[in-house]
Scaffold this motif. Sequence first.
Motif, mmCIF file in Angstrom:
data_model
loop_
_atom_site.group_PDB
_atom_site.id
_atom_site.type_symbol
_atom_site.label_atom_id
_atom_site.label_comp_id
_atom_site.label_asym_id
_atom_site.label_seq_id
_atom_site.Cartn_x
_atom_site.Cartn_y
_atom_site.Cartn_z
ATOM 1 N N ARG A 35 0.846 -1.199 0.000
ATOM 2 C CA ARG A 35 0.000 0.000 0.000
ATOM 3 C C ARG A 35 0.878 1.243 0.000
ATOM 4 N N GLY A 36 0.578 2.159 -0.901
ATOM 5 C CA GLY A 36 1.342 3.389 -1.019
ATOM 6 C C GLY A 36 2.614 3.267 -1.837
ATOM 7 N N GLU A 37 2.854 2.115 -2.433
ATOM 8 C CA GLU A 37 4.057 1.940 -3.252
ATOM 9 C C GLU A 37 3.872 2.580 -4.625
ATOM 10 N N LEU A 38 4.924 3.196 -5.109
ATOM 11 C CA LEU A 38 4.951 3.811 -6.438
ATOM 12 C C LEU A 38 5.945 3.026 -7.284
ATOM 13 N N ALA A 39 5.427 2.265 -8.248
ATOM 14 C CA ALA A 39 6.271 1.352 -9.017
ATOM 15 C C ALA A 39 6.133 1.633 -10.504
ATOM 16 N N ALA A 40 7.199 1.336 -11.231
ATOM 17 C CA ALA A 40 7.202 1.515 -12.681
ATOM 18 C C ALA A 40 7.583 0.212 -13.355
ATOM 19 N N VAL A 41 6.975 -0.015 -14.515
ATOM 20 C CA VAL A 41 7.312 -1.165 -15.353
ATOM 21 C C VAL A 41 7.918 -0.630 -16.646
ATOM 22 N N LEU A 42 9.115 -1.082 -16.959
ATOM 23 C CA LEU A 42 9.818 -0.663 -18.162
ATOM 24 C C LEU A 42 9.977 -1.851 -19.094
ATOM 25 N N VAL A 188 3.477 12.113 -6.767
ATOM 26 C CA VAL A 188 4.189 11.798 -5.530
ATOM 27 C C VAL A 188 3.403 12.320 -4.323
ATOM 28 N N GLU A 189 2.802 13.497 -4.470
ATOM 29 C CA GLU A 189 1.977 14.056 -3.400
ATOM 30 C C GLU A 189 0.788 13.144 -3.091
ATOM 31 N N ALA A 190 0.153 12.632 -4.151
ATOM 32 C CA ALA A 190 -0.985 11.730 -3.953
ATOM 33 C C ALA A 190 -0.551 10.456 -3.255
ATOM 34 N N VAL A 191 0.596 9.926 -3.663
ATOM 35 C CA VAL A 191 1.104 8.709 -3.048
ATOM 36 C C VAL A 191 1.365 8.936 -1.563
ATOM 37 N N GLU A 192 1.991 10.072 -1.249
ATOM 38 C CA GLU A 192 2.369 10.341 0.139
ATOM 39 C C GLU A 192 1.180 10.721 1.011
ATOM 40 N N GLU A 193 0.277 11.553 0.493
ATOM 41 C CA GLU A 193 -0.845 12.035 1.298
ATOM 42 C C GLU A 193 -1.991 11.033 1.365
ATOM 43 N N LEU A 194 -2.265 10.355 0.265
ATOM 44 C CA LEU A 194 -3.431 9.477 0.189
ATOM 45 C C LEU A 194 -3.059 8.009 0.241
ATOM 46 N N CYS A 195 -1.759 7.715 0.303
ATOM 47 C CA CYS A 195 -1.283 6.329 0.273
ATOM 48 C C CYS A 195 -1.795 5.625 -0.985
ATOM 49 N N THR A 197 -1.522 3.603 -4.107
ATOM 50 C CA THR A 197 -0.624 2.632 -4.724
ATOM 51 C C THR A 197 -0.652 2.864 -6.230
ATOM 52 N N THR A 198 0.518 3.053 -6.828
ATOM 53 C CA THR A 198 0.585 3.480 -8.224
ATOM 54 C C THR A 198 1.500 2.576 -9.026
ATOM 55 N N LEU A 199 0.987 2.127 -10.161
ATOM 56 C CA LEU A 199 1.778 1.319 -11.098
ATOM 57 C C LEU A 199 1.745 2.008 -12.443
ATOM 58 N N VAL A 200 2.916 2.378 -12.934
ATOM 59 C CA VAL A 200 2.995 3.094 -14.203
ATOM 60 C C VAL A 200 3.839 2.319 -15.203
ATOM 61 N N VAL A 207 10.015 9.933 -14.785
ATOM 62 C CA VAL A 207 9.108 9.060 -14.039
ATOM 63 C C VAL A 207 9.903 7.957 -13.344
ATOM 64 N N ALA A 208 10.736 7.266 -14.099
ATOM 65 C CA ALA A 208 11.506 6.155 -13.546
ATOM 66 C C ALA A 208 12.404 6.596 -12.395
ATOM 67 N N ALA A 209 12.884 7.852 -12.450
ATOM 68 C CA ALA A 209 13.806 8.335 -11.417
ATOM 69 C C ALA A 209 13.119 8.566 -10.078
ATOM 70 N N ARG A 210 11.785 8.690 -10.072
ATOM 71 C CA ARG A 210 11.106 9.087 -8.843
ATOM 72 C C ARG A 210 10.223 7.997 -8.238
ATOM 73 N N VAL A 211 10.213 6.828 -8.833
ATOM 74 C CA VAL A 211 9.408 5.748 -8.266
ATOM 75 C C VAL A 211 10.183 5.035 -7.160
ATOM 76 N N HIS A 212 9.435 4.282 -6.357
ATOM 77 C CA HIS A 212 10.073 3.504 -5.294
ATOM 78 C C HIS A 212 10.712 2.227 -5.836
ATOM 79 N N THR A 213 10.033 1.613 -6.793
ATOM 80 C CA THR A 213 10.452 0.305 -7.296
ATOM 81 C C THR A 213 10.337 0.276 -8.809
ATOM 82 N N ARG A 214 11.344 -0.313 -9.476
ATOM 83 C CA ARG A 214 11.328 -0.438 -10.927
ATOM 84 C C ARG A 214 11.390 -1.915 -11.311
ATOM 85 N N TYR A 215 10.553 -2.265 -12.282
ATOM 86 C CA TYR A 215 10.566 -3.623 -12.822
ATOM 87 C C TYR A 215 10.774 -3.542 -14.330
ATOM 88 N N ARG A 216 11.453 -4.534 -14.869
ATOM 89 C CA ARG A 216 11.570 -4.659 -16.320
ATOM 90 C C ARG A 216 10.824 -5.916 -16.742
#
Length: 226
Positions: A35-42, A188-195, A197-200, A207-216
């Motif tokens: 919950r509240g994780e900001l992740a990217a898929v590349l 990032v504000e939405a992730v932090e204030e509202l928890c 969970t974001t998958l982009v 975008v990739a530089a500011r996520v918590h977790t990156r997946y390929r």
Amino acid sequence: MAQAESHAVQLEGIRFAYPGADRPLLEDLDLTLARGELAAVLGPSGVGKSTLLNLVAGLAVPEVGRVTVLGTEVTALDESAAARWRRAHLGFVFQQFHLLPYLTVAENVALPLALQGERWEDEGVRSFLGRLGLAEQADAYPRHLSGGQAQRTAIARALIHRPPVLLADELTGNLDEETAVAVMDLLVEAVEELCTTTLVVTHAPEVAARVHTRYRLAHHRLHREP
């Protein structure tokens, strides 16, 4: 189920293939987001990144495996129940925007609130548009928007109802660098204030530089990057 509920998003043993395909697009794929994780898929085009988002949203159904989001087994919902669940819990930024041409920008953005039967104030919607640099376009129709303005409208619509889960396909794909940074600040504000969970899905370095977790996504599976 109790284990699944401790996570916001969980995909287990997913296998997905399009009809007539020689081999599956995704196979034995697993993903867990807190919950509240900001992740990217590349990954390159055609490997299944957008399909992955559709699976989380219940817009696609795997041949094998289970998708659980916020404690709900999405793969067990029928089409009608899945639609109701999406309206209540998800924000989705599609790559093609999907703005309704007969609604103004403000009306498009307010649509998730209206669909949930919530009261909404025009002033609040316009204030939210202003944060994305769209104050002057509030009464415009989608056909009068540039690609970047349409993208920002789609992002505003996805966030206006404060969804617990946000899915985004190329979140900043049509934005200039300055606007892309502003969008990421809002995200990032939405992730932090509202928890939220974001998958982009993204190719954008801002975008990739500011996520918590990156997946390929490669060879049908997700691989976590350092």
